[in-house]
Write an enzyme that holds these catalytic residues in place. Sequence first.
Site, PDB file in Angstrom:
ATOM      1  N   HIS A  86      -3.413  -6.992 -25.499  1.00 27.62           N
ATOM      2  CA  HIS A  86      -2.932  -7.703 -24.273  1.00 27.62           C
ATOM      3  C   HIS A  86      -4.228  -7.965 -23.108  1.00 27.62           C
ATOM      4  CE1 HIS A  86       1.432  -7.411 -25.098  1.00 27.62           C
ATOM      5  NE2 HIS A  86       0.683  -7.791 -26.392  1.00 27.62           N
ATOM      6  N   GLU A  88      -3.636  -7.983 -19.818  1.00 27.71           N
ATOM      7  CA  GLU A  88      -3.800  -6.792 -18.925  1.00 27.71           C
ATOM      8  C   GLU A  88      -4.577  -6.045 -19.629  1.00 27.71           C
ATOM      9  OE1 GLU A  88      -0.247  -8.478 -18.904  1.00 27.71           O
ATOM     10  OE2 GLU A  88      -1.259  -8.441 -20.022  1.00 27.71           O
TER      11      GLU A  88
END
Length: 175
Positions: A86, A88
């Site tokens: 992901h 993040e």
Amino acid sequence: MGGEGVDATGRQTWDAYFLELARTTATRATCLRRKHGAVIVQERRIVSTGYNGAPSGHPHCTEGACPRARSDTPQGHDYSQCIAIHAEANALLFSGPAERANATLYCTGAPCFGCAKLIANSGIGEVVASGGRYDGWDRTREFLLTSGVRVRLLDGLDHLPTLDLHVPHEVDGRP
């Protein structure tokens, strides 16, 4: 002036600026289902960016390498089949502990619970996200707040979007 994302002088706000950079970062994503971007900022200085995609050296989803992308799995389900890291998580991976200390992570969507755990343990002080909510977001938000991470979801649905619910926490053994 006073449009959304513009301050009294007519300049783009810092939040709008960094969220726009996160959206631009998302254009590098190789996920076939959804493109996300993230930017870590410390004292208005960009320290790291990340987008969702396959690990370095691994074939990308766009090259047919992701079993989840090839399946008919509904959006939001069965991430155990997904090969992407992901946005993040990638932004966290490409920053150091000192760069993350009380920094803000801007992202194009509310972080998933897995990313929230990484954020909570990384030293990040605040998450600012746009792009809406998902089923289960309230639990993830509560987890971040309980972990001492401020959260602002700029989707227009929060009643008190500037409310600071920061709970002091330790980073690397220091308050």
